[in-house]
Design an enzyme around this catalytic site. Structure first.
Site, short mmCIF file in Angstrom:
data_model
loop_
_atom_site.label_atom_id
_atom_site.label_comp_id
_atom_site.label_asym_id
_atom_site.label_seq_id
_atom_site.Cartn_x
_atom_site.Cartn_y
_atom_site.Cartn_z
N TYR A 189 26.03 -33.70 -17.13
CA TYR A 189 27.40 -33.30 -17.45
C TYR A 189 27.29 -32.20 -18.49
O TYR A 189 26.56 -32.37 -19.49
CB TYR A 189 28.18 -34.46 -18.06
CG TYR A 189 28.67 -35.49 -17.06
CD1 TYR A 189 29.42 -35.12 -15.95
CD2 TYR A 189 28.41 -36.85 -17.26
CE1 TYR A 189 29.89 -36.07 -15.05
CE2 TYR A 189 28.88 -37.80 -16.36
CZ TYR A 189 29.62 -37.40 -15.26
OH TYR A 189 30.08 -38.34 -14.38
N HIS A 201 33.66 -38.02 -6.35
CA HIS A 201 33.24 -38.90 -7.43
C HIS A 201 33.59 -40.37 -7.09
O HIS A 201 33.93 -41.17 -7.96
CB HIS A 201 33.92 -38.49 -8.74
CG HIS A 201 33.05 -38.67 -9.97
ND1 HIS A 201 32.45 -37.62 -10.61
CD2 HIS A 201 32.71 -39.77 -10.68
CE1 HIS A 201 31.78 -38.08 -11.66
NE2 HIS A 201 31.91 -39.38 -11.71
N LYS A 248 27.03 -31.14 -7.61
CA LYS A 248 27.70 -32.35 -7.09
C LYS A 248 29.18 -32.36 -7.48
O LYS A 248 29.52 -32.13 -8.65
CB LYS A 248 27.01 -33.59 -7.68
CG LYS A 248 27.70 -34.90 -7.35
CD LYS A 248 26.87 -36.08 -7.82
CE LYS A 248 27.51 -37.40 -7.52
NZ LYS A 248 28.63 -37.74 -8.41
N SER A 262 21.98 -40.93 -14.39
CA SER A 262 23.19 -40.32 -14.95
C SER A 262 22.97 -39.90 -16.41
O SER A 262 22.22 -40.54 -17.14
CB SER A 262 24.33 -41.34 -14.89
OG SER A 262 25.39 -40.96 -15.72
N THR A 309 26.95 -32.14 -12.18
CA THR A 309 28.23 -32.67 -11.70
C THR A 309 29.35 -31.80 -12.23
O THR A 309 29.48 -31.58 -13.45
CB THR A 309 28.40 -34.13 -12.16
OG1 THR A 309 27.35 -34.90 -11.56
CG2 THR A 309 29.74 -34.70 -11.73
C1 LIG Z 1 30.51 -46.98 -11.67
C2 LIG Z 1 30.31 -45.55 -11.28
C3 LIG Z 1 29.85 -44.65 -12.24
C4 LIG Z 1 29.61 -43.32 -11.88
N1 LIG Z 1 29.07 -42.47 -12.80
C5 LIG Z 1 28.75 -41.21 -12.42
C6 LIG Z 1 28.07 -40.35 -13.32
O1 LIG Z 1 27.73 -40.72 -14.45
N2 LIG Z 1 27.80 -39.10 -12.90
C7 LIG Z 1 28.14 -38.65 -11.64
O2 LIG Z 1 27.86 -37.49 -11.31
N3 LIG Z 1 28.76 -39.46 -10.77
C8 LIG Z 1 29.06 -40.72 -11.12
N4 LIG Z 1 29.64 -41.56 -10.22
C9 LIG Z 1 29.92 -41.09 -8.84
C10 LIG Z 1 28.74 -41.40 -7.92
O3 LIG Z 1 27.62 -40.61 -8.23
C11 LIG Z 1 29.11 -41.14 -6.46
O4 LIG Z 1 29.69 -39.86 -6.34
C12 LIG Z 1 30.09 -42.19 -5.90
O5 LIG Z 1 29.80 -43.46 -6.40
C13 LIG Z 1 30.04 -42.20 -4.39
O6 LIG Z 1 30.94 -43.10 -3.87
P1 LIG Z 1 30.55 -44.60 -3.43
O7 LIG Z 1 30.48 -45.39 -4.69
O8 LIG Z 1 31.68 -44.99 -2.56
O9 LIG Z 1 29.22 -44.54 -2.72
C14 LIG Z 1 29.89 -42.89 -10.55
C15 LIG Z 1 30.35 -43.81 -9.61
C16 LIG Z 1 30.55 -45.13 -9.96
C17 LIG Z 1 31.00 -46.10 -8.92
#
Ligand SMILES: Cc1cc2nc3c(=O)[nH]c(=O)nc-3n(C[C@H](O)[C@H](O)[C@H](O)COP(=O)(O)O)c2cc1C
Length: 381
Positions: free
Chosen positions: A130, A276, A252, A107, A156
């Site tokens: 981002y 997300h 994404k 990330s 993203t």
């Molecule tokens: C704690 C956390 C932080 C996240 N941070 C980012 C991020 O920095 N960038 C991003 O594109 N998605 C981020 N996401 C989304 C994840 O990439 C992903 O889309 C999501 O976790 C999928 O759902 P799941 O947790 O049910 O598998 C984050 C998700 C979580 C749970």
């Protein structure tokens, strides 16, 4: 970890081992968490079709993701603050992914920087971008990812503004944790986490070092970052990123058919159908309910990836059946990381792999290319 048999076990262990503010941060969704819950509820509603007396002795779970050969249609998605779940968490997760032969995506909001990860792992990884207001800084991030030989850029697009997670405000989430009595008392009950953190490479956002205001105190840093996201972001910016990035591009955060068509037109290698993890637009449909129409609309124009709510190999099967070519997981591996560092992530991957293998067998399927709507039970989706 001897008694860990499923992702839920890793979740419970993680809850015990890491400070509450970081467990809550990983687990929560935005606002009333309707979309977070829908991601799971809609997934569970899809019933798989049991088939018997089919020769399933020649199983093959291998495929490619954006042209990269993988033994399993799975990758570790980008997760901010991964390094707060466990010491040097991004490096641990990337090592576990690479040992399993699957992609890891770092990330923008990681604790370990692009360079920290690059010098600690053996193979290329993906970098998630981002696009923030300061385009000069964004350009420098793209250049750093190229210098580190990242094999894909994951752009993203569902975070122009930040959805609120109530628990983060209530817990006073900051990086590193602010010295508040409640936090200190909680951290004192997690000594192995605290010791690990002391020994880790970094305690704040690695990729943003030198960019964040030098006078920012820890508590103001997170709110400063939230002001850096750009509400003016548009498809023109996707073109701009594409003009700067020489490698493969994944978009994404697509949840709508019209947006999916626009994303496919950009010439990106793949899109990720995603809300997300229920952390942005609360009230949006679940990812799994959006997937079939998007997959149908873009056809072969762009590779379709999926995330949101995957906690098992059965869930992976459901997403593949409804049109995903591969999937990313977020919380499933983050719980593994909190539970047991690199070994915990490896365990999460192995749990999902073996569940997928058994599920395929019980659905009478040998190869991923045989997985389609026919593995869904009638009235099951
Ligand atoms: C704690 C956390 C932080 C996240 N941070 C980012 C991020 O920095 N960038 C991003 O594109 N998605 C981020 N996401 C989304 C994840 O990439 C992903 O889309 C999501 O976790 C999928 O759902 P799941 O947790 O049910 O598998 C984050 C998700 C979580 C749970």
């Amino acid at each position: 970890m001897r008694n860990v048999t499923c992702i839920e076990d890793l979740r419970q262990l993680s809850r015990r081992r890491i400070p509450k503010m970081f467990f809550d941060y990983a687990e929560a969704g935005s606002y009333a968490e309707e979309t977070l819950r829908a991601n799971r509820a809609d997934m569970e509603r899809i019933k798989l079709r049991q088939r018997v007396l089919v020769d399933v002795s020649r199983q093959d779970l291998s495929t490619t993701i954006i042209g990269e050969p993988v033994p399993l249609p799975l990758g570790l998605g980008p997760v901010a603050l991964t390094g707060m779940q466990h010491r040097d968490g991004e490096i641990a997760a990337c090592r576990a992914a690479q040992a399993a032969g699957i992609p890891y995506c770092l990330s923008t909001m990681s604790i370990c920087s692009i360079e920290d990860v690059a010098e600690s792992v053996g193979k290329p990884f993906w970098f998630q971008l981002y696009v923030m207001k300061d385009r000069g800084f964004v350009k420098s991030l793209i250049e750093r990812a190229a210098t580190a030989k990242c094999s894909a850029l994951v752009l993203t697009i569902d975070l122009q503004v930040l959805g609120q997670r109530h628990c983060d405000l209530k817990n006073g989430l900051s990086v590193p944790p602010a010295i508040r009595l409640r936090n200190v008392l909680n951290i004192m009950t997690k000594p192995s986490w605290g010791w690990g953190m002391l020994m880790g490479k970094r305690k704040t956002f690695g990729n943003l070092a030198g960019y964040t205001p030098s006078d920012a105190n820890v508590a103001s840093l997170a709110s400063w970052i939230s002001t850096q996201f750009d509400p003016a972001l548009s498809w023109k910016d996707v073109e701009w990123v594409k003009s700067l990035w020489p490698g493969k591009l994944i978009i994404k955060g697509v949840l709508d058919v019209d947006d999916a068509r626009l994303a496919a037109k950009t010439g990106a290698n793949a899109i990720v159908v995603s809300n997300h993890g229920g952390r942005q637009l609360d009230g949006a449909p679940s990812s799994i309910s959006a997937l079939p129409r998007i997959a149908e609309a873009v056809g072969n124009d762009v590779e379709v990836m999926f995330d949101g709510g995957i906690r098992s190999g059965q869930d992976l099967m459901r997403a593949l059946a409804l049109g995903a070519r591969s999937c990313l997981i977020g919380r499933a591996y983050i719980f593994g990381l909190g539970a047991g560092g690199q070994d915990g992530v490896a365990r999460a991957i192995e749990i999902i792999r073996s569940e997928l293998a058994v599920t395929m067998a019980l659905c009478g399927v040998n190869r991923l290319s045989d997985i389609d709507r026919r593995v869904i039970a009638a009235n099951g989706a």
